[in-house]
Structures are given as structure tokens and as C-alpha cells.
Write a protein that holds these residues in place. Structure first.
Motif, PDB file in Angstrom:
ATOM      1  N   LEU A 486       0.865  -1.186   0.000  1.00  0.00           N
ATOM      2  CA  LEU A 486       0.000   0.000   0.000  1.00  0.00           C
ATOM      3  C   LEU A 486       0.897   1.230   0.000  1.00  0.00           C
ATOM      4  O   LEU A 486       1.889   1.275   0.735  1.00  0.00           O
ATOM      5  N   VAL A 487       0.547   2.218  -0.795  1.00  0.00           N
ATOM      6  CA  VAL A 487       1.264   3.492  -0.818  1.00  0.00           C
ATOM      7  C   VAL A 487       0.244   4.604  -0.590  1.00  0.00           C
ATOM      8  O   VAL A 487      -0.825   4.602  -1.213  1.00  0.00           O
ATOM      9  N   ALA A 488       0.572   5.530   0.305  1.00  0.00           N
ATOM     10  CA  ALA A 488      -0.324   6.652   0.597  1.00  0.00           C
ATOM     11  C   ALA A 488       0.503   7.912   0.791  1.00  0.00           C
ATOM     12  O   ALA A 488       1.695   7.847   1.133  1.00  0.00           O
ATOM     13  N   SER A 489      -0.135   9.073   0.595  1.00  0.00           N
ATOM     14  CA  SER A 489       0.548  10.362   0.717  1.00  0.00           C
ATOM     15  C   SER A 489      -0.314  11.329   1.505  1.00  0.00           C
ATOM     16  O   SER A 489      -1.548  11.254   1.482  1.00  0.00           O
ATOM     17  N   ARG A 490       0.357  12.250   2.186  1.00  0.00           N
ATOM     18  CA  ARG A 490      -0.317  13.316   2.914  1.00  0.00           C
ATOM     19  C   ARG A 490       0.503  14.588   2.758  1.00  0.00           C
ATOM     20  O   ARG A 490       1.726  14.559   2.863  1.00  0.00           O
ATOM     21  N   ARG A 491      -0.182  15.691   2.483  1.00  0.00           N
ATOM     22  CA  ARG A 491       0.534  16.953   2.303  1.00  0.00           C
ATOM     23  C   ARG A 491       1.258  17.345   3.577  1.00  0.00           C
ATOM     24  O   ARG A 491       0.690  17.283   4.674  1.00  0.00           O
ATOM     25  N   ALA A 492       2.518  17.748   3.431  1.00  0.00           N
ATOM     26  CA  ALA A 492       3.328  18.206   4.556  1.00  0.00           C
ATOM     27  C   ALA A 492       4.069  19.454   4.112  1.00  0.00           C
ATOM     28  O   ALA A 492       5.084  19.366   3.435  1.00  0.00           O
ATOM     29  N   GLY A 493       3.541  20.624   4.479  1.00  0.00           N
ATOM     30  CA  GLY A 493       4.138  21.866   4.025  1.00  0.00           C
ATOM     31  C   GLY A 493       3.975  22.006   2.527  1.00  0.00           C
ATOM     32  O   GLY A 493       2.866  21.925   1.995  1.00  0.00           O
ATOM     33  N   THR A 494       5.084  22.181   1.842  1.00  0.00           N
ATOM     34  CA  THR A 494       5.032  22.310   0.376  1.00  0.00           C
ATOM     35  C   THR A 494       5.168  20.970  -0.332  1.00  0.00           C
ATOM     36  O   THR A 494       5.044  20.907  -1.561  1.00  0.00           O
ATOM     37  N   GLY A 495       5.456  19.897   0.413  1.00  0.00           N
ATOM     38  CA  GLY A 495       5.641  18.584  -0.202  1.00  0.00           C
ATOM     39  C   GLY A 495       4.551  17.607   0.182  1.00  0.00           C
ATOM     40  O   GLY A 495       3.539  17.959   0.792  1.00  0.00           O
ATOM     41  N   TRP A 496       4.780  16.343  -0.208  1.00  0.00           N
ATOM     42  CA  TRP A 496       3.838  15.266   0.102  1.00  0.00           C
ATOM     43  C   TRP A 496       4.586  14.158   0.837  1.00  0.00           C
ATOM     44  O   TRP A 496       5.503  13.547   0.303  1.00  0.00           O
ATOM     45  N   GLU A 497       4.193  13.922   2.076  1.00  0.00           N
ATOM     46  CA  GLU A 497       4.748  12.840   2.886  1.00  0.00           C
ATOM     47  C   GLU A 497       4.194  11.523   2.357  1.00  0.00           C
ATOM     48  O   GLU A 497       2.983  11.302   2.376  1.00  0.00           O
ATOM     49  N   THR A 498       5.068  10.661   1.861  1.00  0.00           N
ATOM     50  CA  THR A 498       4.630   9.436   1.186  1.00  0.00           C
ATOM     51  C   THR A 498       5.202   8.214   1.894  1.00  0.00           C
ATOM     52  O   THR A 498       6.398   8.172   2.199  1.00  0.00           O
ATOM     53  N   CYS A 499       4.355   7.227   2.152  1.00  0.00           N
ATOM     54  CA  CYS A 499       4.784   6.035   2.895  1.00  0.00           C
ATOM     55  C   CYS A 499       4.359   4.763   2.172  1.00  0.00           C
ATOM     56  O   CYS A 499       3.278   4.708   1.572  1.00  0.00           O
ATOM     57  N   VAL A 500       5.233   3.767   2.241  1.00  0.00           N
ATOM     58  CA  VAL A 500       4.948   2.442   1.711  1.00  0.00           C
ATOM     59  C   VAL A 500       4.715   1.511   2.894  1.00  0.00           C
ATOM     60  O   VAL A 500       5.555   1.418   3.805  1.00  0.00           O
ATOM     61  N   VAL A 501       3.592   0.816   2.886  1.00  0.00           N
ATOM     62  CA  VAL A 501       3.224  -0.080   3.982  1.00  0.00           C
ATOM     63  C   VAL A 501       3.023  -1.475   3.417  1.00  0.00           C
ATOM     64  O   VAL A 501       2.299  -1.653   2.416  1.00  0.00           O
ATOM     65  N   ARG A 502       3.666  -2.453   4.037  1.00  0.00           N
ATOM     66  CA  ARG A 502       3.545  -3.828   3.582  1.00  0.00           C
ATOM     67  C   ARG A 502       3.257  -4.745   4.755  1.00  0.00           C
ATOM     68  O   ARG A 502       4.041  -4.806   5.709  1.00  0.00           O
ATOM     69  N   HIS A 503       2.120  -5.415   4.699  1.00  0.00           N
ATOM     70  CA  HIS A 503       1.682  -6.323   5.755  1.00  0.00           C
ATOM     71  C   HIS A 503       1.733  -5.642   7.134  1.00  0.00           C
ATOM     72  O   HIS A 503       2.197  -6.239   8.110  1.00  0.00           O
ATOM     73  N   GLY A 504       1.271  -4.397   7.185  1.00  0.00           N
ATOM     74  CA  GLY A 504       1.175  -3.677   8.449  1.00  0.00           C
ATOM     75  C   GLY A 504       2.474  -3.087   8.941  1.00  0.00           C
ATOM     76  O   GLY A 504       2.523  -2.532  10.038  1.00  0.00           O
ATOM     77  N   ARG A 505       3.535  -3.163   8.147  1.00  0.00           N
ATOM     78  CA  ARG A 505       4.843  -2.655   8.542  1.00  0.00           C
ATOM     79  C   ARG A 505       5.234  -1.482   7.627  1.00  0.00           C
ATOM     80  O   ARG A 505       4.990  -1.530   6.413  1.00  0.00           O
ATOM     81  N   LEU A 506       5.826  -0.445   8.217  1.00  0.00           N
ATOM     82  CA  LEU A 506       6.315   0.672   7.412  1.00  0.00           C
ATOM     83  C   LEU A 506       7.563   0.216   6.668  1.00  0.00           C
ATOM     84  O   LEU A 506       8.589  -0.086   7.276  1.00  0.00           O
ATOM     85  N   ALA A 507       7.470   0.175   5.357  1.00  0.00           N
ATOM     86  CA  ALA A 507       8.571  -0.337   4.540  1.00  0.00           C
ATOM     87  C   ALA A 507       9.445   0.782   3.989  1.00  0.00           C
ATOM     88  O   ALA A 507      10.625   0.550   3.682  1.00  0.00           O
ATOM     89  N   ALA A 508       8.900   1.989   3.839  1.00  0.00           N
ATOM     90  CA  ALA A 508       9.687   3.117   3.335  1.00  0.00           C
ATOM     91  C   ALA A 508       8.862   4.382   3.507  1.00  0.00           C
ATOM     92  O   ALA A 508       7.633   4.341   3.575  1.00  0.00           O
ATOM     93  N   SER A 509       9.560   5.514   3.575  1.00  0.00           N
ATOM     94  CA  SER A 509       8.867   6.805   3.604  1.00  0.00           C
ATOM     95  C   SER A 509       9.809   7.877   3.074  1.00  0.00           C
ATOM     96  O   SER A 509      11.029   7.798   3.237  1.00  0.00           O
ATOM     97  N   ALA A 510       9.227   8.876   2.433  1.00  0.00           N
ATOM     98  CA  ALA A 510       9.993   9.996   1.889  1.00  0.00           C
ATOM     99  C   ALA A 510       9.017  11.129   1.596  1.00  0.00           C
ATOM    100  O   ALA A 510       7.797  10.947   1.653  1.00  0.00           O
ATOM    101  N   VAL A 511       9.568  12.298   1.311  1.00  0.00           N
ATOM    102  CA  VAL A 511       8.747  13.461   1.013  1.00  0.00           C
ATOM    103  C   VAL A 511       8.937  13.839  -0.452  1.00  0.00           C
ATOM    104  O   VAL A 511      10.070  14.034  -0.907  1.00  0.00           O
TER     105      VAL A 511
END
Length: 593
Positions: A486-511
Motif C-alpha cells: 500500500l502506498v499513501a501520501s499526505r501533504r506536509a508543508g510544500t511537499g507530500w509525505e509518502t509512505c509504503v506499507v507492507r503487511h502492516g509494517r512501514l517499509a519506506a517513507s519519503a517526502v
């Protein structure tokens, strides 16, 4: 797909980001004169207020108030305010809106008073009588600050007159509102000047001061100097490099500095300050990553000065066993056995409550025998109670069977088919619709309350709340852990906070920053994300607390799903639909964190 709703997840408590500089704070220093000391009985006779920012006076407010009652002679003797003086003064219903407007002029306003509970108590009572909402301003009490910072050897007492003289206030307190407010301004500035060298530079720190920093805190203040002003996790270490305490913040330097100021009042943390030799910063790209890293590090290193989240393995689950005649059991771990589980719970006591709640609604066996599939009923030699052969012997039905609370599969009274129907109902309540359990308990609570048996009713309430809390948690965790990607994003300031979630675990995140190609950014993030295999149980590849942090982040209305594999679903008539009932126990049935 049914989106999950937010749940309160307690991880590591902190002061947060201490963000309102004292120089940018507007202080409204206020004093009231009244007809007595009781806010419910006495009334306001005079209001005086001085607005200051950055050490400069911006405005003043002063007015007498017609209290609508007689002023006692003792009050007139103390304040000099007579009945004739207030006869032509405006009533409180005219004065109060002006006072609130004076306070509301600046969004960064703090209310200051000497013995603030007295003044705020009268203002809150006046608002209530006038049908106005008290805005809940941050309050600074100069009396409390003075008691924390000025020992009796330095001043003979902490009265306003004594402190005004100590700090050389140009206005002498006279029990008149404006004079006392002006004197309090001088006291406030004197206390702030004293706190500056102690590292207190924000309103939040000022309000947290209870005592001066210890020598150990002052000696280690330099540890924060070279830290980045970025979000992340910080780890306090001792001389051997062992972890003492782990926390997170949106501003590492500012948060770490606060531990070595007068704003830090926790006894354990002050004790830790004497052991700290270093601080390791771990810069994180997103707020969620910082929360997850904090949780993982605490669970891995078990720092002695962290109170919460340190032993996530010390939890309890309620399990429905998978043998021919399933029963409920409180266990310490989830196994790959296909059994339904609810939880986890912070204590075995809460898990037992949940188990009892389910047993009240579904007549499962509670004995530890292992009945064979009965071929027929047997009788003892004397022709008495039915028994069944167990390991070469015979066992009589338990008391619960005799009371009608168990179908007695142990002696063949209840068939395997009938018992299986009960087990299926229990599994459905745990993993799907808990309506049967809710109905059984709410009906019994109503009966007991009608009979004035409130303590027994409260017991049923607590057991039901415990069951629903664990079922809701397990269902939410299971739904997320079933999603492979699963990949989801949320606005954070001028960027988008984006996270990769796999089987309930945070697998990666970046802006995702402005000007970056979104497709290339997403492809790189997904390609470099941690590979997480599937597992068994509600939270197989992450701590339950981590998955709940992710669920809260995903449930934020500002979060947007970017891509998903598989289905993220939750039963329509799940424990989530009864979430409000989990609050009945006032936190007693709170799940483990």
C-alpha cells in the motif's frame, strides 16, 4: 473498501515541540478585585489588565464593576472600593465582553496573574453566568513560578508586594486592580530574566517550570548544541554508550535542549540527566517514520528511563483453541495455528475480562479435559451421573454443566455438532460481528441496573468493554496486515509525505518535493522499500503499536491512497461499530501499547 477510523495510540509521551518564543508571546497580565474569595458567591468589583510583548507595554484596561451586591466593610477596608464608587459603574455583563476582546486581540496571547486560579476562577464563573464560553487561554501563574524559583532564604514570602519590591517594580501593589497588574508585569519580567540562563525561552517551557534545573541538567546543556533542527528520533546514552532514553520530535535540537532546562520536571528524567554522556540523533524524513523508529528502538534496546512501549512482548491475547471442542484461553503469543485471537492486552487481567465477556454470551466449555468425540453416554457403576471415558478413566460433568452454563460435551450430553455451532458463534464474535456479546451484556446490565445492583452491572460493563477493545484492535490490525502493498501520501508543508506499507509494517517513507517527477519518485520509493513477507495473526510483521500508528496516519482525512495491492477491508458489522462502548471502562480495558 471500508476505511479504518482513527484510534488513540499512546507511544512515548513528550512535551512536543516547544514553539512559541517568549519574545513573540503577548502577555495579558490581569488582576481582579472582588467582594469575597468564593467565585460562586462573590462578585467582581474591578478589573485591571496590562498587555505586554517583548518587554513593552502595548495597552491597558481598567474599569470598576457594579457587583450587584453589597461590598463587605472588610473588603472596602482592604481595597478602598466603596459602594458609592461602583454605583455608577457598568455591570459585569457589559464589562466581560470587553475583557474577553482585550484578551483575544492576539492569537499568541497568554493570561498572567499572581495566584492565577483565583482570577481565572472568577472569570470562568462570570462567563458561565452570562452564558459565554471561556476560551481557555494558556495561563501563567507568577505565584507558582516564584515559589519554584525563589527560595524563602532569598525572599521572606511570595506575596505580590514582597516580589514587587524584590524586583524593584515602579508600581507598588495597593489592592487596586490596575496597580496590582502593573506590579505583576514587573514580577513576570524579573522571573523570565532569571529563567533565561536556565534555558527557558518559550511559553510552553515557561508554563512547565516547577523548579530550577539541577546542576547535572545545566552541565549537560551543551549536548543539544550541535543537533540538527530537523524531525527525528533522539537517543540519550551513558558513558558506555548504552541507551538510557529514546524520544522523538519535529525539532531535535529544541526538544533535547528542553531536557536540560527548568521546564523538565519529571523526577526520573532529572535523575537520568546525571548519567547522560551523549545524544544520538536519527533524522527522519517523515513524522510517521520518526514515530515508528522510536517505537522499534524502545522495543529493541529497552532503555531504563522509558516507561511505555519498552516491553511489547509482555502482552496477553485471548485465543479460541482449534481442537474438536474449542475453548477460550489467555496466551502470551500468537501462533501459526489458524486460531482466532483478540488483543493484545496490556495485562492478563484485561484479557480475562474479555474472555469472561465472551463466555457470558456463548456457552463454551471451561474445563481443561480433552473430550473424545462421544459415541454415546456412559454411566458410573452406581448408575449416577453421566461420564465419558478420558484417558482410560471417567470424569463427571463440572459444576458449570450442572448449573446449565455449559452443554456438557464432556459426557456426551451436547453433541459435537451443537458444540461446534457455539464455537463458530464465538469465532464470529471475535473476528466479525460481536452483536451477540453486546446484546447479552447490555440486556444483563439493564436487568441489574433496574434491580439497583450497580456493582454487578459495572462488572458486566467492564468485561464487555474489554472484549470490544481487544476485538476491535485485532480486527483493525488483521485488515491492514492482510494488505501486501500500500502506498499513501499526505501533504506536509510544500511537499507530500509518502509512505509504503507492507503487511502492516512501514517499509519506506519519503517526502515528494515540488519540482520532482512524481512517477519517478514513486517508482524509486517502491523499488527501495523493505521486502515484507506475509505472516499469521493480527500483526505478524510489525509491533501492534507500529501498525496502529500507521492506521492512524492512514485514517487522517488529509491522507490519500496512491496504490494498493489486494483489499483493505473490515467487516461492516465489526467491533469498530461498537467503539463507543469501549470507553465504558474508563481506560481499564485499554489495549497494550
Amino acid at each position: 473498501m471500508v476505511r479504518q477510523s482513527a484510534a488513540s495510540t499512546g507511544v512515548q509521551t513528550s512535551l512536543g515541540d516547544l514553539g512559541t518564543p517568549l519574545a513573540a508571546t503577548t502577555f495579558v497580565v490581569l488582576d481582579l478585585e472582588t467582594t469575597g474569595t468564593s467565585a460562586s458567591k462573590a462578585r467582581i468589583t474591578e478589573v485591571g489588565a496590562v498587555k505586554v510583548r517583548g518587554g513593552e507595554v502595548l495597552d491597558e484596561l481598567s474599569t470598576l464593576v457594579d457587583p450587584g451586591v453589597l461590598i463587605p466593610a472588610s473588603i472596602t477596608l482592604l481595597t478602598g472600593i466603596t459602594q458609592s464608587m461602583v454605583a455608577t459603574a457598568p455591570p459585569i455583563e457589559d464589562v466581560l465582553p470587553k475583557v474577553l476582546a482585550f484578551l483575544d486581540a492576539d492569537p499568541d496571547t497568554a493570561l498572567v496573574a499572581h495566584n492565577a486560579p483565583f482570577d481565572t476562577g472568577f472569570l470562568k464563573a462570570a462567563c458561565e453566568r452570562q452564558g459565554l464560553e471561556w476560551p481557555g487561554y494558556p495561563v501563567v501563574d507568577t505565584l507558582r513560578l516564584a515559589r519554584a524559583l525563589l527560595p524563602r532564604g532569598e525572599v521572606r514570602n511570595h506575596k505580590l508586594g514582597t516580589l514587587a519590591a524584590f524586583y524593584g517594580a515602579p508600581t507598588t501593589p495597593s489592592h487596586r486592580a490596575l496597580d496590582d497588574a502593573r506590579a505583576t508585569v514587573s514580577v513576570l519580567h524579573g522571573l523570565i530574566e532569571r529563567l533565561g540562563p536556565m534555558g527557558v525561552h518559550s511559553l510552553e517551557e515557561l508554563r512547565a517550570v516547577n523548579k530550577p534545573p539541577s546542576r547535572a541538567q545545566i552541565a549537560r546543556r551543551h549536548l543539544a548544541e550541535d543537533l540538527p533542527e530537523e524531525p527525528g528520533v533522539y537517543v540519550f546514552t551513558d558513558a558506555r554508550g548504552a541507551s538510557l532514553y529514546v524520544g522523538k520530535s519535529n525539532n531535535l535540537r529544541r526538544r533535547v535542549r528542553s531536557y536540560f532546562t527548568a521546564a523538565e520536571n519529571r523526577r526520573r528524567i532529572r535523575e537520568m540527566a546525571g548519567l547522560v554522556e551523549g545524544v544520538t540523533p536519527i533524522v527522519c524524513t517523515t513524522e510517521l517514520e520518526a514515530s515508528v523508529r522510536e517505537l522499534r528502538i524502545i522495543a529493541e534496546r529497552k532503555p531504563p528511563f522509558n516507561r511505555r512501549s519498552r516491553n511489547p512482548e509482555r502482552v496477553s491475547w485471548v485465543k479460541l483453541t482449534t481442537d474438536a471442542y474449542p475453548r477460550l484461553s489467555v496466551v502470551r503469543a500468537v501462533r501459526d495455528d489458524g486460531a482466532p485471537y483478540i488483543g493484545p492486552y496490556a495485562s492478563a487481567k484485561d484479557a480475562e475480562r474479555a474472555k469472561e465477556a465472551l463466555l457470558h454470551a456463548v456457552p463454551l466449555r471451561q474445563c481443561t479435559h480433552t473430550p473424545s468425540v462421544p459415541k454415546g453416554k456412559g454411566r458410573a457403576a452406581d448408575g449416577s451421573a453421566s461420564v465419558i471415558a478420558l484417558g482410560g478413566g471417567w470424569a463427571e460433568p463440572c459444576v458449570l454443566a450442572q448449573l446449565g452454563r455449559c452443554g456438557a460435551p464432556c459426557d456426551g450430553t451436547e453433541s459435537l455438532q451443537d458444540y461446534t455451532a457455539h464455537a463458530d458463534a464465538a469465532a464470529e464474535a471475535m473476528t466479525g460481528d460481536p452483536a451477540r456479546v453486546v446484546a447479552a451484556h447490555t440486556a444483563r446490565i439493564g436487568e441489574l441496573a433496574a434491580a439497583l445492583r450497580y456493582e454487578e452491572a459495572a462488572g458486566h460493563r467492564d468485561r464487555l468493554a474489554a472484549f470490544l477493545a481487544g476485538a476491535r484492535r485485532a480486527q483493525r490490525l488483521s485488515a491492514l496486515s492482510a494488505v501486501p502493498h500500500l502506498v499513501a501520501s499526505r501533504r506536509a508543508g510544500t511537499g507530500w509525505e509518502t509512505c509504503v506499507v507492507r503487511h502492516g509494517r512501514l517499509a519506506a517513507s519519503a517526502v515528494l518535493r515540488p519540482g520532482t517527477d512524481p512517477a519517478a519518485f514513486l517508482a524509486s520509493l517502491v523499488a527501495t522499500a523493505e521486502r515484507v513477507p506475509a505472516g499469521h495473526g493480527p500483526s505478524p510483521r510489525a509491533l501492534p503499536g507500529e501498525s496502529e500508528l500507521i492506521l492512524d496516519w492512514l485514517a487522517d482525512p488529509a491522507t490519500r491512497l496512491v496504490e494498493i495491492e489486494g483489499e483493505w477491508t473490515c467487516p461492516l458489522r465489526s467491533a469498530e461499530a461498537h467503539a463507543e462502548l469501549t470507553h465504558w471502562a474508563h481506560g481499564r480495558a485499554a489495549p497494550a501499547q
